[in-house]
Design an enzyme around this catalytic site. Structure first.
Site, short mmCIF file in Angstrom:
data_model
loop_
_atom_site.label_atom_id
_atom_site.label_comp_id
_atom_site.label_asym_id
_atom_site.label_seq_id
_atom_site.Cartn_x
_atom_site.Cartn_y
_atom_site.Cartn_z
N GLY A 195 0.99 -1.14 0.27
CA GLY A 195 -0.02 -0.09 -0.11
C GLY A 195 0.43 1.33 0.45
O GLY A 195 2.03 1.24 0.14
N ARG A 196 0.57 2.13 -0.38
CA ARG A 196 0.82 3.36 -0.66
C ARG A 196 0.35 4.54 -0.74
O ARG A 196 -1.28 4.58 -0.89
CB ARG A 196 1.76 3.55 -1.62
CG ARG A 196 2.49 5.06 -1.75
CD ARG A 196 2.97 5.13 -3.27
NE ARG A 196 4.47 3.64 -3.54
CZ ARG A 196 5.30 4.08 -3.15
NH1 ARG A 196 5.75 6.20 -2.76
NH2 ARG A 196 6.61 3.46 -3.64
N GLN A 254 0.61 9.07 0.95
CA GLN A 254 0.54 10.55 1.15
C GLN A 254 1.79 10.73 1.31
O GLN A 254 2.77 11.31 0.85
CB GLN A 254 -0.31 11.89 1.69
CG GLN A 254 0.43 13.09 0.88
CD GLN A 254 -0.75 14.74 1.31
OE1 GLN A 254 -1.59 13.96 1.69
NE2 GLN A 254 -0.12 15.57 1.15
N TYR A 255 2.43 10.23 2.77
CA TYR A 255 3.00 10.33 3.18
C TYR A 255 4.00 9.39 4.30
O TYR A 255 4.94 9.00 4.16
CB TYR A 255 2.86 11.42 5.02
CG TYR A 255 2.80 12.51 5.02
CD1 TYR A 255 3.07 13.48 4.12
CD2 TYR A 255 0.49 12.91 4.74
CE1 TYR A 255 2.82 14.72 4.08
CE2 TYR A 255 0.63 14.20 4.56
CZ TYR A 255 1.35 14.90 4.13
OH TYR A 255 0.82 16.37 4.25
N VAL A 281 3.49 0.97 2.81
CA VAL A 281 3.32 -0.59 4.21
C VAL A 281 3.93 -0.97 3.19
O VAL A 281 3.56 -1.20 2.35
CB VAL A 281 1.43 -0.29 3.94
CG1 VAL A 281 1.29 -1.70 4.57
CG2 VAL A 281 1.24 1.29 4.01
N LYS A 322 3.99 0.26 8.47
CA LYS A 322 3.78 1.39 7.81
C LYS A 322 4.91 2.65 7.98
O LYS A 322 5.01 3.03 8.97
CB LYS A 322 2.43 1.71 8.52
CG LYS A 322 2.13 3.73 7.62
CD LYS A 322 0.74 4.16 8.37
CE LYS A 322 0.74 5.16 7.89
NZ LYS A 322 -0.65 6.12 8.43
N ASP A 353 -11.36 11.18 9.11
CA ASP A 353 -10.94 10.24 8.36
C ASP A 353 -11.98 9.48 8.14
O ASP A 353 -10.61 8.45 7.57
CB ASP A 353 -9.47 10.85 8.15
CG ASP A 353 -9.53 10.33 6.56
OD1 ASP A 353 -9.50 10.97 5.77
OD2 ASP A 353 -7.92 9.97 6.28
#
Length: 940
Positions: free
Chosen positions: A675-676, A678-679, A682, A698, A796
């Protein structure tokens, strides 16, 4: 393997320096907090960093680790040291030696020092000629040294094994524990005990007993330094049940998978006691063998149990009796108990097993680091918890105090208006009451034979008056008494009316005022609560006296008439007897006008209440001004806590926890990318930190201080909430300071969580069934409700932050924007499509999660991940936000039934107060689920 000792000490020193930095930052932050006086009348530094904790942390950070070698005798200790250094530096012989410190130096050199501080001038044979082994004469203790400041033979060797701060102390045969306890050498001990050729003597036992009492939490590695007893050659032959029974019966430590087979031949004992001990142990060993054979016939097939070493068994018995060897402790789990070193002591069969010695030293060094990290983390989390709770109190005070003042003002105004209304309504009633009271008093006077009750306070005796002044004084006193009696009756009626209002207004109002005035250091002695008491006591203080203009005028007229009827001055003055008093009383009562008296009483009551009301308003304005300034300061403090102090403490807590986790478990291996964001990225991880299953790592590289703070707060909130089946479990964190090499790219923060199979975005794309999707909606709702129950707002909620396990059950993740309501700064955070309109104003509460759930539920019901058509037309988030504020929401799709569509609309209401509570949403979702299950059953 011992050649890796410098690497272990180097790693320890690097981590210790990092902990020193964290400790200094912690002290600096606490000092700033103390200076800013967030907690008046509290010694915040002593409360959050107690002296005992400070001393424990400082002791580890300021002292250097050292290997402390005890032993049965100098021969065993010398043999162990020579094996460790792979050189014959000490003579293998017996004798009374002094303290020996072995460290690293550019050349081989020996010095004699006093307590490692002052060099003692003495001719040493080692300095007269080259040497490989230190002459025995230099080692022998002279016997006249100060026990509080011992002489130490300081040996420096040009040995790679001793680099990077590796130091070894060889303890004399007596008094070593006491010297160490006095911290003369300022070291962190790593205890190794060299075993010789005999069981432990009484002197050895006493020394070990003192060591156990002085250092109860420090483990000791017992090493067979001269003889060799094998504890590992039977591992492949003994079954686990037999090993466990052997361990329980013979005291063999299970963590070593020990056995007692060896080629060691028993040597003759020098004393009768030792021989007896050996014989008893041999008999016990035979008993153990027989029991093993009887209990497990399968386990002894092909075993030669005759060669099990009796000396090793004797040591095990003695060390178990002393409490060093404890078979119930699992060293893989218990060695890092918080606050103490619970690593069990070990018995090593041979000093040639240098890898086990290295492993033991490593664990001891790690234990010191972990304990300090845990102490620091306790300080950080305690401070954070106190700050967050104080932020809650501040937020509550900012919200409640103005409302309390408004409530007090409103209630007092209502009380004042009601009192005025009572007086106006009672005007005619008072007139009638006064008239009836006058008539009753006349009847009493006329029919009473003696007016003692009325006149007992008169300050003169019966008899003839000497002058007219006496007559006037007596007449005035009669008037006062009459008016007092009449006033009491009227006041009683007023009090009854006021008491009805007291029950309605006073209780809550009085408590409200007392809570406001509790911390109010007023300059004047009169407060709003005092004014309230005056208002309520106005009815009690109503008085009828001769200072009233109408009464004075009326009474003077009657006096004139009285004196007209009197005889001339030369005639005798009247006798002030009962008859005269009765006549004067009747005249006074006849002179009173009930209507005028009622008006007088009403006016007097109004004036008193009005004066008290004005005083109350003035006191309340003063109170409001006081709190206006105080609330401004409170808001400034809350902002300081939210923006500066809490994030700094959270960052320190992240660093201290990460240090503990890295020392204990190491940096997790990062596998393939899964996974990827913004900051961060993973990665997959097979396992870490004893997690029961695969993990996800992460990796985040915060670009600036703000993101550092956000990440630290995320870690704190995620770690502080108890485990819940609908929240992804955070296993730990590690800060990788080597990220970016030497290019100054910053450190990478690795957050380790349980690995899930996919997120909801991928799940919906793959075609989850409607029943699975509605269950996911219920799971998400449970997760949000749990966060809210912990005082947290996620902020969020979206498809990517809902993860699914292998059974398609959902868990919430990525608490990066999660925060307590009291700590919310009004910052605009979240994903634009899921953001409630009030988020843009900066004033919002937990209902923003309800709005986001409504948008998420749209995707769940839609069964696809495409943007709603109403949102696709906007080219940037500013246009989207503007339209959302105007009321634009996702469109209704054909597949939505009425119940689902109504729920969405209620959740994304523009007015937060009109959105449903999470507890009210759950029954709706369960109804939708039940309907879906019925449809599914009917189709099948």
């Amino acid at each position: 393997m011992v050649s890796k000792l410098p690497q272990e000490f180097r790693r320890y020193n690097r981590n210790r320096n990092q902990l020193r930095h964290i400790f200094k930052e912690t002290q600096r932050v606490l000092e700033v907090i103390s200076l800013e006086n967030f907690f008046p009348e509290e010694n915040i530094i002593d409360e959050l960093l107690p002296t005992l904790t400070y001393d424990k942390i400082n002791h580890v950070l300021e002292n250097c680790p050292a290997i402390i070698v005890f032993g049965q005798n100098t021969k065993a200790k010398a043999s162990l040291i020579n094996h460790l250094l792979s050189t014959e530096v000490l003579p293998v012989c017996t004798g009374q030696w002094r303290w020996i410190k072995i460290g690293c130096g550019p050349t081989n050199i020996v010095n004699l020092t006093l307590g490692l501080e002052y060099e003692v001038v003495e001719n040493l044979l080692s300095n007269e000629k080259p040497w490989i082994t230190i002459p025995e004469e230099d080692l022998v203790d002279s016997g006249d040294a100060d026990p509080n400041c011992p002489t130490v033979l300081e040996v420096k060797l040009n040995q790679p094994t001793l680099k990077d701060g590796v130091q070894i102390f060889v303890v004399p045969d007596s008094g070593g524990v006491q010297i160490l306890a006095k911290e003369v050498f300022k070291v962190l001990p790593i205890f190794i005990y060299a075993l010789g050729e005999q069981p432990l003597s009484n002197e050895n036992m006493e020394e070990l007993r003192n060591l156990k009492e002085t250092y109860p939490y420090n483990p000791v590695l017992f090493v067979s330094a001269i003889t060799q007893i094998s504890f590992d050659s039977l591992d492949g032959e003994l079954t686990k049940p037999v090993q466990r029974r052997l361990a329980s019966r013979g005291g063999v430590e299970s963590s070593e998978s020990s056995s007692l087979k060896d080629d060691y031949s028993m040597r003759s004992c020098s004393t009768q006691d030792d021989s007896t001990s050996f014989r008893s142990n041999s008999m016990r060993l035979d008993s153990v063998k027989e029991n093993i054979k009887d209990e497990d016939d399968d386990g002894d097939d092909g075993l030669d149990l005759e060669n099990i070493d009796a000396l090793g068994l004797a040591w095990l018995d003695q060390l178990t009796d002393l409490g060093f060897i404890n078979e119930t402790v699992d060293p893989e789990e218990a060695w890092l108990h918080h606050g103490q070193n619970a690593h069990a002591s070990e018995l090593l069969d041979s000093c040639k097993k240098l890898d086990r010695i290295l492993y033991f030293v490593r664990k001891c060094l790690q234990t010191y680091l972990v304990n300090v990290s845990n102490y620091l983390n306790d300080v950080h989390t305690t401070s954070l918890r106190k700050f967050i709770l104080s932020a809650f109190d501040m937020a509550r005070e900012i919200q409640i105090t103005p409302k309390r003042i408004q409530y007090a003002q409103k209630k007092e105004s209502e009380l004042y208006a009601n009192l005025m209304q009572v007086v106006n309504a009672k005007q005619e009633e008072l007139t009638e009451l006064i008239h009836n009271s006058i008539q009753e008093m006349k009847e009493e006077v006329l029919h009473a034979s003696n007016n003692v009750n009325l006149y007992h306070n008169l300050p003169f005796e019966e008899g003839e008056a000497e002058c007219s002044a006496t007559v006037r004084a007596a007449t005035a006193e009669v008037q006062r008494l009459v008016l007092t009696r009449l006033g009491e009756r009227v006041a009683k009626q007023l009090v009854n009316s006021v008491n009805c209002l007291r029950d309605t207004f006073v209780g809550t109002l009085q408590r409200c005022l007392l809570s406001l005035e509790k911390s109010y250091e007023h300059d004047v002695s009169f407060t709003a609560s005092d004014a309230l008491r005056q208002i309520l006591s106005a009815a009690y203080s109503v008085e009828l006296h001769n200072s009233s203009p109408s009464l004075v005028h009326s009474f003077l007229e009657r006096v004139r008439q009285l004196f007209k009827s009197m005889p001339l001055p030369w005639t005798p003055t009247p006798v002030l007897n009962a008859a005269w008093r009765r006549k004067v009383t009747i005249d006074v009562l006849n002179s009173l006008s009930p209507a005028r008296l009622a008006r007088t009483i009403s006016t007097q009551f109004r004036d008193k209440v009005k004066a008290s009301h004005d005083t109350f308003q003035s006191a309340l304005r003063s109170l409001e001004n006081h709190y206006s300034g105080k609330l401004e300061r409170t808001e400034e403090q809350r902002i300081a806590i939210r923006k500066y102090h809490a994030p700094r403490l959270a960052k320190l807590a992240l660093e201290s926890t990460s240090m503990s986790h890295m020392v204990r478990y190491g940096i997790p291996h990062q596998g393939k990318e899964i996974g990827r964001g913004q900051y961060g990225v993973v990665f997959a991880c097979d396992g870490w930190g004893g997690a029961p299953g695969p993990c996800a790592v992460k990796s985040v590289v915060p670009p600036d201080e703000k993101h550092w703070n956000d990440l630290a707060m995320e870690f704190y909130y995620t770690r502080s909430i108890p485990d819940h089946k609908r929240i992804v479990k955070l296993r730990g964190s590690v800060i990788d300071h080597t990220y970016g090499g030497s290019y100054g790219l910053g450190s990478a923060v690795l957050l380790i969580t349980d690995r899930m199979s996919r997120d909801l975005y991928c799940g919906i794309r793959s075609g989850l069934k409607w029943l699975e999707r509605i269950q996911i909606a219920i799971d998400v709702l449970e997760g949000i409700r749990y966060l809210h129950s912990q005082g947290l707002v996620h902020r969020d909620i979206k498809l990517k932050n809902v993860l699914l396990d292998t059974e398609n059950r959902a868990k919430l993740t990525d608490l990066g924007f999660c925060i307590t309501e009291a700590m919310m700064s009004g910052s605009i955070v979240g994903t634009p499509v899921h953001m409630a309109p009030e988020l843009l104003s900066g004033h919002y509460a937990s209902s923003v999660d309800v709005y986001a759930f409504g948008i998420l539920f749209w995707y769940i019901c839609a069964g696809h991940v495409r943007l709603p058509l109403t949102f696709e037309q906007f080219t940037n988030k500013e246009q989207l936000w503007t339209s959302v504020r105007r009321g634009i929401r996702p469109e209704r799709l054909v597949c939505f039934d009425e119940e689902c569509w109504n729920l969405m609309q209620q959740c994304w209401e523009g007015e937060p107060s009109r959105r449903p509570l999470l507890g009210a949403i759950l029954p709706v979702l369960e109804s939708i689920q039940a309907k879906a299950e019925n449809e599914d059953r009917s189709q099948n």
